[in-house]
Design an enzyme around this catalytic site. Structure first.
Site, PDB file in Angstrom:
ATOM      1  N   ASN A   1       6.527-103.557 120.208  1.00 34.52           N
ATOM      2  CA  ASN A   1       5.435-103.382 119.250  1.00 34.52           C
ATOM      3  C   ASN A   1       4.984-101.922 119.256  1.00 34.52           C
ATOM      4  O   ASN A   1       4.945-101.297 120.320  1.00 34.52           O
ATOM      5  CB  ASN A   1       4.260-104.294 119.649  1.00 34.52           C
ATOM      6  CG  ASN A   1       3.309-104.540 118.505  1.00 34.52           C
ATOM      7  OD1 ASN A   1       3.585-104.148 117.361  1.00 34.52           O
ATOM      8  ND2 ASN A   1       2.195-105.172 118.804  1.00 34.52           N
TER       9      ASN A   1
ATOM     10  N   TYR B   1       2.946-102.127 127.479  1.00 31.99           N
ATOM     11  CA  TYR B   1       2.690-103.575 127.504  1.00 31.99           C
ATOM     12  C   TYR B   1       4.002-104.360 127.301  1.00 31.99           C
ATOM     13  O   TYR B   1       4.302-105.306 128.031  1.00 31.99           O
ATOM     14  CB  TYR B   1       1.685-103.900 126.400  1.00 31.99           C
ATOM     15  CG  TYR B   1       1.231-105.338 126.339  1.00 31.99           C
ATOM     16  CD1 TYR B   1       0.366-105.866 127.292  1.00 31.99           C
ATOM     17  CD2 TYR B   1       1.655-106.179 125.299  1.00 31.99           C
ATOM     18  CE1 TYR B   1      -0.068-107.186 127.215  1.00 31.99           C
ATOM     19  CE2 TYR B   1       1.226-107.493 125.214  1.00 31.99           C
ATOM     20  CZ  TYR B   1       0.361-107.994 126.176  1.00 31.99           C
ATOM     21  OH  TYR B   1      -0.069-109.297 126.100  1.00 31.99           O
TER      22      TYR B   1
HETATM   23  P1  NAD Z   1      -8.544-111.361 128.545  1.00 32.04           P
HETATM   24  O1  NAD Z   1      -8.700-109.891 128.638  1.00 32.04           O
HETATM   25  O2  NAD Z   1      -9.579-112.141 127.805  1.00 32.04           O
HETATM   26  O3  NAD Z   1      -8.399-111.990 130.005  1.00 32.04           O
HETATM   27  C1  NAD Z   1      -7.630-111.400 131.009  1.00 32.04           C
HETATM   28  C2  NAD Z   1      -8.272-111.689 132.352  1.00 32.04           C
HETATM   29  O4  NAD Z   1      -7.485-111.058 133.371  1.00 32.04           O
HETATM   30  C3  NAD Z   1      -9.691-111.108 132.471  1.00 32.04           C
HETATM   31  O5  NAD Z   1     -10.576-112.084 132.953  1.00 32.04           O
HETATM   32  C4  NAD Z   1      -9.517-109.961 133.422  1.00 32.04           C
HETATM   33  O6  NAD Z   1     -10.662-109.643 134.185  1.00 32.04           O
HETATM   34  C5  NAD Z   1      -8.366-110.446 134.300  1.00 32.04           C
HETATM   35  N1  NAD Z   1      -7.747-109.315 134.984  1.00 32.04           N
HETATM   36  C6  NAD Z   1      -7.339-108.145 134.416  1.00 32.04           C
HETATM   37  N2  NAD Z   1      -6.914-107.293 135.373  1.00 32.04           N
HETATM   38  C7  NAD Z   1      -7.020-107.945 136.548  1.00 32.04           C
HETATM   39  C8  NAD Z   1      -6.748-107.579 137.900  1.00 32.04           C
HETATM   40  N3  NAD Z   1      -6.271-106.366 138.206  1.00 32.04           N
HETATM   41  N4  NAD Z   1      -6.995-108.471 138.877  1.00 32.04           N
HETATM   42  C9  NAD Z   1      -7.491-109.706 138.575  1.00 32.04           C
HETATM   43  N5  NAD Z   1      -7.777-110.098 137.318  1.00 32.04           N
HETATM   44  C10 NAD Z   1      -7.554-109.232 136.310  1.00 32.04           C
HETATM   45  O7  NAD Z   1      -7.078-111.599 127.931  1.00 32.04           O
HETATM   46  P2  NAD Z   1      -6.403-112.901 127.257  1.00 32.04           P
HETATM   47  O8  NAD Z   1      -6.278-112.648 125.813  1.00 32.04           O
HETATM   48  O9  NAD Z   1      -7.046-114.139 127.739  1.00 32.04           O
HETATM   49  O10 NAD Z   1      -4.929-112.763 127.891  1.00 32.04           O
HETATM   50  C11 NAD Z   1      -4.466-113.532 128.983  1.00 32.04           C
HETATM   51  C12 NAD Z   1      -2.971-113.266 129.117  1.00 32.04           C
HETATM   52  O11 NAD Z   1      -2.307-113.617 127.911  1.00 32.04           O
HETATM   53  C13 NAD Z   1      -2.624-111.800 129.390  1.00 32.04           C
HETATM   54  O12 NAD Z   1      -1.542-111.729 130.302  1.00 32.04           O
HETATM   55  C14 NAD Z   1      -2.194-111.299 128.014  1.00 32.04           C
HETATM   56  O13 NAD Z   1      -1.336-110.196 128.107  1.00 32.04           O
HETATM   57  C15 NAD Z   1      -1.501-112.537 127.459  1.00 32.04           C
HETATM   58  N6  NAD Z   1      -1.385-112.584 126.004  1.00 32.04           N
HETATM   59  C16 NAD Z   1      -2.478-112.691 125.191  1.00 32.04           C
HETATM   60  C17 NAD Z   1      -2.303-112.774 123.809  1.00 32.04           C
HETATM   61  C18 NAD Z   1      -3.475-112.939 122.855  1.00 32.04           C
HETATM   62  O14 NAD Z   1      -3.251-113.057 121.648  1.00 32.04           O
HETATM   63  N7  NAD Z   1      -4.707-112.979 123.327  1.00 32.04           N
HETATM   64  C19 NAD Z   1      -1.029-112.716 123.259  1.00 32.04           C
HETATM   65  C20 NAD Z   1       0.057-112.590 124.109  1.00 32.04           C
HETATM   66  C21 NAD Z   1      -0.136-112.537 125.478  1.00 32.04           C
END
Ligand code: NAD
Length: 447
Positions: free
Chosen positions: A347, A353
């Site tokens: 992307n 990422y």
């Molecule tokens: P979010 O930011 O709402 O939640 C991520 C959580 O991970 C947060 O609570 C954050 O504090 C925690 N976190 C980050 N760094 C950390 C660390 N070093 N130690 C411990 N905890 C940590 O994100 P989300 O949208 O809920 O995404 C969750 C997963 O899904 C991620 O891996 C993201 O890459 C993946 N994802 C999300 C989407 C989307 O559309 N939202 C799409 C594809 C993949």
């Protein structure tokens, strides 16, 4: 996270306008509510000649209480699902049997209906013509997924030899509303890594311990909720700054909290010691925590690169190593990872990422055999556009395009990712190993 377009298009005037100008018309997808049957409505079952899965499919359908119809479909009857055992197809000529089964009935699939084709993994076929025909099934299912309307989905399940008894959990997931936002996927079921008799399918995780990283909010909080619904004791993990949000989530679920930064050099050891000390191990470990730091490569700082790679990939590898070294993962254990369609397709602005998320796929593929020897499995989900705070923050035009660019013409919900993780986590999924299943409504990206 309101999808206003979807609300508007489902009014009588919206439907009229959408029909006349050919706008996408996303329907409200059926989603699972506890107490629902696995599938409500008739399932038409068919098979090619010389199949090897029919008995196992019939048994799985009977155990889930499905209303099975076999033989020629009567009159104008409609179906909640069409299931076809293609494992007996050994040549390109014989692929015609797909057409013969689906052609008369494909337009009779109900709203949020299901098409499932089962076959043999091409890599396990000794004869090249059989392997060719079996590989061809993927093109069939992906096209059907794009043609189906009104929330219906299509999937392919490749069942390895010796894995016939291990298909029930996968069929249950793919036929039920739990797979609402999964379409056009090819799942592989292998011989089970451990025995799994006597599952209570309504609460398959009773007595199990599941740790979810990044559980304070978003997708992680939803995964914690669904695993707890299925009976697990959930240990939520997140950074100390989100400690009160985390205890809000785990408190509601009767779980426990562990606050630490997973990139801390001491984190793997702390996690392993905590799980051994408090629970004598863990059954399900979900690597969900992840971050983005988007910029095109020429503008990306080294810190943006290393933060994303460190959290999304290296920390997960180091935690896995600690789980293996100290034997924390119990028999029939699960490691579940969260990749992304960015990791599949790449992307703009996400070189860091996408590298990390493609690395997660590599980790799953390379560890599948290693964990199988430990009687455990590892799989990943690759979410597409999910309605979260992260996607809410996208520029409006990009958000709207991303939302619609899939066969279901809408974004998924965190629960759709969580249900897919819960399918992997189930003790019944002991044959589901090394898979990367996209939860993206069959996104056009990276298709
Ligand atoms: P979010 O930011 O709402 O939640 C991520 C959580 O991970 C947060 O609570 C954050 O504090 C925690 N976190 C980050 N760094 C950390 C660390 N070093 N130690 C411990 N905890 C940590 O994100 P989300 O949208 O809920 O995404 C969750 C997963 O899904 C991620 O891996 C993201 O890459 C993946 N994802 C999300 C989407 C989307 O559309 N939202 C799409 C594809 C993949």
């Amino acid at each position: 996270m309101a999808d206003r377009y979807q609300q508007l298009i489902n009014t009588p005037l919206g439907k009229l306008v959408a029909g006349q100008v050919g706008l996408p018309a996303p329907v409200k997808l059926e989603r699972y509510v506890p107490g629902m049957p696995v599938i409500s409505g008739p399932v038409l079952l068919g098979a090619a000649a010389q199949t090897r899965l029919e008995g196992a499919i019939e048994l799985a359908l009977a155990e889930m209480g499905a209303e099975v119809v076999s033989g020629p479909a009567a009159g104008e009857q409609t179906f909640k699902a069409l299931v076809f055992d293609a494992s007996g197809i050994v040549s390109s000529e014989q692929l015609r049997e797909l057409w013969a089964f689906f052609h008369p009935v494909i337009r009779r699939v109900r709203d949020s209906g299901r098409v499932v084709v089962l076959g043999t993994p091409p890599e396990a076929c000794r004869d090249p013509r059989t392997a060719t025909a079996q590989r061809a099934l993927e093109g069939f299912i992906r096209s059907v997924g794009k043609e189906l309307r009104r929330g219906a989905t299509a999937q392919l399940v490749y069942v390895a030899s010796g894995a016939e008894e291990a298909i029930a959990s996968t069929l249950r997931f793919l036929l039920s509303p739990k797979s609402a936002y999964v379409s056009g996927q090819a799942v592989r079921v292998h011989k089970a890594v451990a025995s799994f008799e006597g599952i209570d399918w309504s609460r398959p995780l009773v007595g199990k311990v599941a740790l979810v990283t990044g559980a304070a909010r978003g997708i992680g909080a939803s995964i914690a909720e669904v695993l707890a619904r299925d009976g697990a004791h959930v240990v939520g993990l997140d950074v100390p700054a989100l400690s009160s949000e985390l205890s809000g989530v785990t408190g509601r679920l009767g779980g426990s909290s562990l606050t630490l930064d997973i990139t801390d050099p001491a984190a793997p050891e702390r996690i392993a010691s905590y799980l051994l000390g408090e629970h004598e191990g863990v059954d399900v470990f979900v690597h969900n925590a992840g971050v983005t730091r988007d910029k095109t490569l020429g503008r990306m700082t080294e810190d943006m690169w290393s933060t994303v790679l460190g959290i999304n990939l290296t920390a997960e590898e180091r935690i896995n190593e600690a789980l293996f070294e100290r034997d924390v993962l119990r028999d029939n254990g699960r490691i579940c990872c969260v990749s992304s369609i960015s990791g599949v397709a790449g992307n703009v602005g996400q070189a860091n990422y996408a590298t990390s998320k493609a690395g997660v796929i590599g980790m799953v593929e390379s560890l599948a055999r290693v964990v199988a020897k430990r009687k455990a499995t590892i799989n990943a989900v690759a979410p597409g556009f999910i309605e979260t705070k992260m996607t809410q923050a996208m520029p409006a035009a990009r958000r709207e395009v991303s939302r619609r660019m899939n066969s279901l013409s809408q974004g998924g919900l965190p629960v759709d990712v969580a249900e897919t993780i819960a399918w992997y986590a189930s003790p019944g999924s002991a044959g589901v190993n090394g898979n990367v299943v996209r939860v993206c409504g069959q996104s056009m990206i990276g298709a």
